[in-house]
Design an enzyme around this catalytic site. Sequence first.
Site, PDB file in Angstrom:
ATOM      1  N   HIS A 107     -32.023 -33.816   2.401  1.00  0.00           N
ATOM      2  CA  HIS A 107     -33.310 -33.228   2.036  1.00  0.00           C
ATOM      3  C   HIS A 107     -34.355 -33.472   3.123  1.00  0.00           C
ATOM      4  O   HIS A 107     -35.084 -32.553   3.521  1.00  0.00           O
ATOM      5  CB  HIS A 107     -33.779 -33.822   0.709  1.00  0.00           C
ATOM      6  N   GLU A 108     -34.437 -34.700   3.614  1.00  0.00           N
ATOM      7  CA  GLU A 108     -35.453 -35.022   4.613  1.00  0.00           C
ATOM      8  C   GLU A 108     -35.149 -34.368   5.957  1.00  0.00           C
ATOM      9  O   GLU A 108     -36.055 -33.881   6.643  1.00  0.00           O
ATOM     10  CB  GLU A 108     -35.574 -36.546   4.770  1.00  0.00           C
ATOM     11  N   GLU A 170     -40.417 -27.702  -0.542  1.00  0.00           N
ATOM     12  CA  GLU A 170     -39.528 -28.599  -1.275  1.00  0.00           C
ATOM     13  C   GLU A 170     -38.272 -27.872  -1.735  1.00  0.00           C
ATOM     14  O   GLU A 170     -37.158 -28.394  -1.629  1.00  0.00           O
ATOM     15  CB  GLU A 170     -40.266 -29.200  -2.479  1.00  0.00           C
TER      16      GLU A 170
END
Length: 243
Positions: A107-108, A170
């Site tokens: 995700h990061e 996101e």
Amino acid sequence: MALVSNSEIFPSSFQQYGQFLSENKVIKGTKDAERVENVGMKIKVAAEKWLNANGHQGYLKDYKWEYNLVDSKEVNAWCMPGGKIVFYTGILPICKDDAGMATVMGHEVAHALANHGQQRMSAGVYQQLGAAGLAVATGGQSKETQELAMAAYGVGSQYGAMMPFSRAHESEADMIGLTLMAVAGYNPETAVAFWERMSANAGGNKPPEFMSTHPSDATRIANIKKLVPEAKAEAAKFGVTFK
């Protein structure tokens, strides 16, 4: 919207990452520190494979990957442009295992690959019209510029509340992150359990979704469940399958 290029951002990112490490307790030589690096390397390789296969050869040529575990109770992790990654010890119990760590790492890293920090920092230039904004646009390194940049990459500062990642960012990071962890060999279905643990850890202390730039936990988990088959299908293209 991007007022700053990678050639301008990466040197600043690397400098600020080094400064952050010098001002915080970096953990080396432990099993957890080694896990952060091992999972990070697998995500890096997965990103290279996936980008190359999708016509983005050379996209990561200026990246200088680095993975560090930092002693902090904060439940957080982040990746600055150019592959500079930090995990806080506070998130490890929620990660639980390597698959949970890969969920966070994917995700990061996805935020960095999609230039979300660059876009958010550019937004900050508009919001900080004047000396700080001009310094960012021209690569300056004033104190205000540094704080603005660090906030843009997810590191808390006085600007942190002003520039959270958007819901769109996101959701995009969730989608790309699931693909990266799957290509790296981690079952994307495990991401659901991770986000359920994150939700439980928060204990309901979050604003309603319409007041937040982040998707609600329920929305995020539902979206991730829908994205899992797509991530598995992408991994299968690289010979990675799951039972």
